[in-house]
Design an enzyme around this catalytic site. Structure first.
Site, PDB file in Angstrom:
ATOM      1  N   LYS A 172       0.855  -1.183   0.000  1.00 20.57           N
ATOM      2  CA  LYS A 172       0.000   0.000   0.000  1.00 20.57           C
ATOM      3  C   LYS A 172       0.894   1.238   0.000  1.00 20.57           C
ATOM      4  O   LYS A 172       1.503   1.577   1.012  1.00 20.57           O
ATOM      5  CB  LYS A 172      -0.925   0.059   1.211  1.00 20.57           C
ATOM      6  CG  LYS A 172      -2.045   1.105   1.032  1.00 20.57           C
ATOM      7  CD  LYS A 172      -2.590   1.664   2.317  1.00 20.57           C
ATOM      8  CE  LYS A 172      -1.786   2.801   2.853  1.00 20.57           C
ATOM      9  NZ  LYS A 172      -1.839   4.040   2.012  1.00 20.57           N
ATOM     10  N   GLU A 175      -0.735   7.758  -0.080  1.00 25.87           N
ATOM     11  CA  GLU A 175      -1.635   8.488  -0.973  1.00 25.87           C
ATOM     12  C   GLU A 175      -0.984   9.739  -1.555  1.00 25.87           C
ATOM     13  O   GLU A 175      -1.490  10.320  -2.516  1.00 25.87           O
ATOM     14  CB  GLU A 175      -2.931   8.860  -0.247  1.00 25.87           C
ATOM     15  CG  GLU A 175      -2.756   9.681   0.998  1.00 25.87           C
ATOM     16  CD  GLU A 175      -2.599   8.836   2.256  1.00 25.87           C
ATOM     17  OE1 GLU A 175      -2.902   9.368   3.337  1.00 25.87           O
ATOM     18  OE2 GLU A 175      -2.181   7.663   2.161  1.00 25.87           O
ATOM     19  N   GLY A 223       6.974   4.978   8.785  1.00 21.19           N
ATOM     20  CA  GLY A 223       6.185   6.201   8.859  1.00 21.19           C
ATOM     21  C   GLY A 223       6.266   6.824  10.233  1.00 21.19           C
ATOM     22  O   GLY A 223       7.218   6.606  10.984  1.00 21.19           O
ATOM     23  N   THR A 227       1.216   6.825  13.761  1.00 24.13           N
ATOM     24  CA  THR A 227       0.606   5.794  12.928  1.00 24.13           C
ATOM     25  C   THR A 227       1.151   4.418  13.288  1.00 24.13           C
ATOM     26  O   THR A 227       0.408   3.433  13.354  1.00 24.13           O
ATOM     27  CB  THR A 227       0.845   6.089  11.443  1.00 24.13           C
ATOM     28  OG1 THR A 227       0.294   7.376  11.128  1.00 24.13           O
ATOM     29  CG2 THR A 227       0.188   5.042  10.562  1.00 24.13           C
ATOM     30  N   GLY A 228       2.455   4.333  13.521  1.00 19.14           N
ATOM     31  CA  GLY A 228       3.047   3.056  13.895  1.00 19.14           C
ATOM     32  C   GLY A 228       2.486   2.509  15.194  1.00 19.14           C
ATOM     33  O   GLY A 228       2.256   1.301  15.328  1.00 19.14           O
ATOM     34  N   CYS A 279      14.133   9.918   6.979  1.00 14.98           N
ATOM     35  CA  CYS A 279      13.928   9.405   8.339  1.00 14.98           C
ATOM     36  C   CYS A 279      15.141   9.681   9.219  1.00 14.98           C
ATOM     37  O   CYS A 279      15.001   9.937  10.417  1.00 14.98           O
ATOM     38  CB  CYS A 279      13.648   7.908   8.298  1.00 14.98           C
ATOM     39  SG  CYS A 279      12.158   7.455   7.384  1.00 14.98           S
ATOM     40  N   GLU A 378       9.817  15.665  15.931  1.00 10.93           N
ATOM     41  CA  GLU A 378      10.304  15.464  14.564  1.00 10.93           C
ATOM     42  C   GLU A 378       9.800  16.592  13.672  1.00 10.93           C
ATOM     43  O   GLU A 378       8.596  16.833  13.569  1.00 10.93           O
ATOM     44  CB  GLU A 378       9.840  14.106  14.030  1.00 10.93           C
ATOM     45  CG  GLU A 378      10.512  13.713  12.733  1.00 10.93           C
ATOM     46  CD  GLU A 378      10.196  12.289  12.306  1.00 10.93           C
ATOM     47  OE1 GLU A 378      11.020  11.693  11.583  1.00 10.93           O
ATOM     48  OE2 GLU A 378       9.134  11.771  12.691  1.00 10.93           O
TER      49      GLU A 378
END
Length: 492
Positions: A172, A175, A223, A227-228, A279, A378
């Site tokens: 995936k 987007e 990511g 979200t993780g 990252c 971050e």
């Protein structure tokens, strides 16, 4: 004509027939549309991947090696096409995206060969007629959820070892940058149907379905920490294996003996590559007080020579940020630091000569401390906040004073400092005098909030294999009912 998805070896639209738009971050112009996958599309991909797994897991090491090497050959053959599309949808300078294609091809070549090596082992058995085996087996279906900053490379870091280990995969893409990944489906068209599937859509729908489904067996994600953590929470309900790389707030220590001719451009490279959207971007710089002023002055002069512009322009050094909300976050960090006494020595604004696109000038700040957001959250943008330190113990303490632990950098010629640095800094990758290099044969990953998983190297292949212990008595002799516990029947 928008690129379709890849499900079960077929190029298909979403079952809903809906699409979403992808814009060039340098011009804000429409690049193309991508299929808006639904939960039903995710389920179709999961079914296709499970069907393909039944035979793919039994492919020989030679067969898998040849197929993965062919992926690498196709990437190299289509580098210019893929890199150009990556630049349009992601904004990175074209030269960096060509590099990304080369690195991605090398990753597939590396795992094509690594998986040829024997896995598992024979261990001492507990009786003469027994064979004891430790086997390494694929998990099954791996969902690879890929970020937008290096969409092909970070996809390769997951997909190459997953396939090499005998898993099937559902990709995936973000987007923000789905188009290059959808085009990349053509690179996989020589693989058996269903071994690789690609579904484009939003995390809240298709991504969530991939995570919660009982028929996916591992989630590999790069990511944000937020979200993780949500992926880990959802996967934990099924005790599903997760493989998480969750970003960082990397520190760069410049010792008093550093060669400024090397350190100044090195720090700029580490902080500003891909407009700071890496990252392992340097987001905190600690310079010994004795050289802080000359280092900062030379860094400011160097940064002011860098040219902003669209990634398609060969003269561009720094491209745009990926979108407006990402630029706002950078502005918020810089503005908060300025309001609390930080000095902006370079940048600190949107470039007036670039009216369109999500550009932000590379920014050098001093007068910051760890109470400022720019020093502990971050930022993911082109900022270089600098603090002075008095001794090396303080520098190590400052580097560790952070929830993240992905990478860290050091410039010094003192081996004692090097040893103290790599022993005491809590980071998964430590660079010394050589910032942000990668090595397919070495593990990459973080500590603390950056996650504990490892990509690349032997560890990157091991991550996609689970362990099974086999007890095999080949004598076929009849045993008493109490065997093997002894005549008393009591387990020892």
């Amino acid at each position: 004509m928008p690129q379709p998805m890849l499900i079960g070896g077929e190029r298909v639209p979403s079952v809903t027939g809906e699409y979403f738009e992808v814009y060039d971050p340098a011009t804000e112009e429409l690049v193309d549309r991508a299929p808006m996958a639904s939960e039903d599309d995710a389920r179709r991909a999961i079914a296709a991947a499970n069907a393909a797994f039944r035979s793919w897991r039994h492919a020989t090491a030679h067969e898998r090696a040849e197929l993965l090497h062919e992926v690498a050959r196709k990437i190299r053959a289509r580098t210019d096409e893929l890199a150009a599309l990556l630049t349009r949808e992601g904004g990175k300078p074209l030269v960096e995206n060509r590099d990304e294609m080369g690195w991605s091809a090398a990753c597939f070549d590396y795992y094509a060969e690594l998986q040829r090596n024997a896995r598992g082992r024979v261990i001492p058995s507990v009786e003469p007629s027994q064979l004891a085996l430790v086997l390494k087996e694929p998990y099954g279906v791996v969902a690879a959820i890929v970020p937008w900053n290096y969409p092909i490379l970070l996809m390769s870091w997951k997909v190459a070892p997953a396939l090499a280990a005998g898993n099937t995969v559902i990709i995936k893409p973000s987007e923000m940058t789905p188009l290059s990944t959808l085009l990349f489906a053509e690179i996989f068209d020589h693989l058996p149907p269903g071994v690789v599937n690609i579904v484009s859509g939003y995390g809240a729908t298709v991504g969530r379905e991939l995570v919660v489904s009982r028929d996916t067996h591992m989630i590999a994600f790069t990511g944000s920490f937020a979200t993780g953590r949500e992926i880990a929470r959802l996967a934990a309900e099924r005790v599903k294996r997760t493989h998480l790389e969750l970003g960082g707030k990397d520190a760069f220590i410049v010792a008093e003996d550093a060669d400024l001719d090397v350190a100044v451009p090195g720090v700029a490279w580490a902080a500003l590559l891909n407009a700071g959207q890496v990252c392992t971007s340097t987001e905190r710089v600690y310079v010994h007080a004795s050289i802080a002023q000359p280092f900062t002055e030379r860094l400011v002069d160097y940064v002011k020579t860098l040219r902003l512009g669209p990634g398609s322009d060969p003269a561009t050094d720094i491209g745009p940020l990926i979108g407006e909300r990402y630029r706002r976050k950078v502005e918020e960090h810089v503005d908060e630091a300025r309001q609390r006494g930080a000095r902006i020595l370079a940048g600190g604004r949107r470039p007036p000569q670039l009216a369109r696109g999500f550009f932000y000038e590379p920014t050098v700040l001093t007068g910051v401390d760890h109470s400022h957001r720019i020093m502990h959250e971050e930022t993911f943008g082109p900022t270089i906040p600098i603090m002075a330190y008095r001794d090396f113990d303080e520098a190590i303490a400052l580097a560790n004073d952070c929830d993240y632990g992905l990478g860290a950098n050091l410039y010094t010629s003192d081996p004692k400092k090097v040893k103290q640095y790599y022993e005491e800094v809590k980071a998964g990758t430590c660079w010394v005098n050589d910032p942000l290099t990668d090595n397919d044969a070495g593990p990459f990953g973080g500590m603390k909030f950056s996650g504990g998983s490892r990509e690349l190297g032997e560890e990157g292949l091991e991550a996609f294999l689970e362990t099974k212990h086999v007890h095999w008595d080949f004598s076929q002799e009849r045993k008493p009912w109490w065997y093997p516990y002894g005549r008393t029947g009591a387990a020892e």
